[in-house]
Design an enzyme around this catalytic site. Structure first.
Site, PDB file in Angstrom:
ATOM      1  N   GLY A 131      44.399 -62.976  20.142  1.00 60.54           N
ATOM      2  CA  GLY A 131      45.169 -64.214  20.188  1.00 60.54           C
ATOM      3  C   GLY A 131      46.616 -63.903  20.464  1.00 60.54           C
ATOM      4  N   CYS A 132      47.495 -64.642  19.877  1.00 59.58           N
ATOM      5  CA  CYS A 132      48.931 -64.476  20.102  1.00 59.58           C
ATOM      6  C   CYS A 132      49.388 -63.065  19.742  1.00 59.58           C
ATOM      7  CB  CYS A 132      49.697 -65.497  19.257  1.00 59.58           C
ATOM      8  SG  CYS A 132      51.476 -65.283  19.321  1.00 59.58           S
ATOM      9  N   PHE A 133      50.039 -62.391  20.676  1.00 61.50           N
ATOM     10  CA  PHE A 133      50.458 -61.019  20.387  1.00 61.50           C
ATOM     11  C   PHE A 133      51.546 -60.938  19.339  1.00 61.50           C
ATOM     12  CE2 PHE A 133      52.324 -61.151  24.977  1.00 61.50           C
ATOM     13  CZ  PHE A 133      53.437 -61.899  24.606  1.00 61.50           C
TER      14      PHE A 133
END
Length: 171
Positions: free
Chosen positions: A13-15
């Site tokens: 998902g979001c880094f």
């Protein structure tokens, strides 16, 4: 004698979320946000968010296997995201948010397959994590470096990343 450093490339998902957790681990030398798996050279954040480059948001984790093993990193990887939602993590939706492991060696591929099989019992739905061969890692723009550390009061950080980090710390 210098430590042997290995690399793990993981998409959960979001880094920003992944970076915030992996940076806290003993044995992790560095964590860099970026993109892998696509067909565009040196993509920008805006291009990847446009969903047409084929890239996945990832973190490149440099680690000392004498202090933390690849299997340990994967256990944490499965603890910090939902590997059962295709192209989605919470409100973050799109192919760039796919759950993915870009293995860097045959040994990593075997370990990853083993961990996926073992961890399936922890989830009611099937794990959809993509097990992919190493691909070019394109570093994200500098603005993404240490994002949570630099912007802890930004709303996404406060309401999404901070609870994930706290959940990780409790485990």
């Amino acid at each position: 004698m210098a430590a042997q450093i290995e690399t793990a490339v993981l998409g959960s998902g979001c880094f920003w979320c992944s970076e915030a957790v992996f940076q806290q681990l003993q044995g992790v030398q560095s964590v860099k946000s970026g993109y892998s798996g696509g067909h565009v050279q040196n993509p920008s954040y805006e291009q990847v968010c446009g969903k047409d480059t084929g890239h996945i948001e990832v973190v490149q984790v440099q680690f000392d296997p004498a202090l933390i093993g690849y299997r340990d990193l994967l256990e944490i990887f499965f603890d910090i995201h939902d590997p059962t939602t295709p192209d989605r993590q919470g409100n973050d939706v799109g192919p760039q948010y796919a759950s993915a492991i870009f293995w860097q060696s045959e040994a990593q591929k075997e370990i990853a397959a083993s961990v996926i099989a073992q961890r399936q019992a922890d989830f009611a739905a099937p794990i959809v994590t993509k097990l992919l061969p190493a691909a070019t890692f394109w570093p994200a723009e500098r603005i993404h470096d240490d994002y949570f550390v630099q912007h802890p009061n930004q709303s996404y950080c406060a309401f999404v990343i901070s609870p994930k980090v706290e959940k990780f710390r409790k485990r």
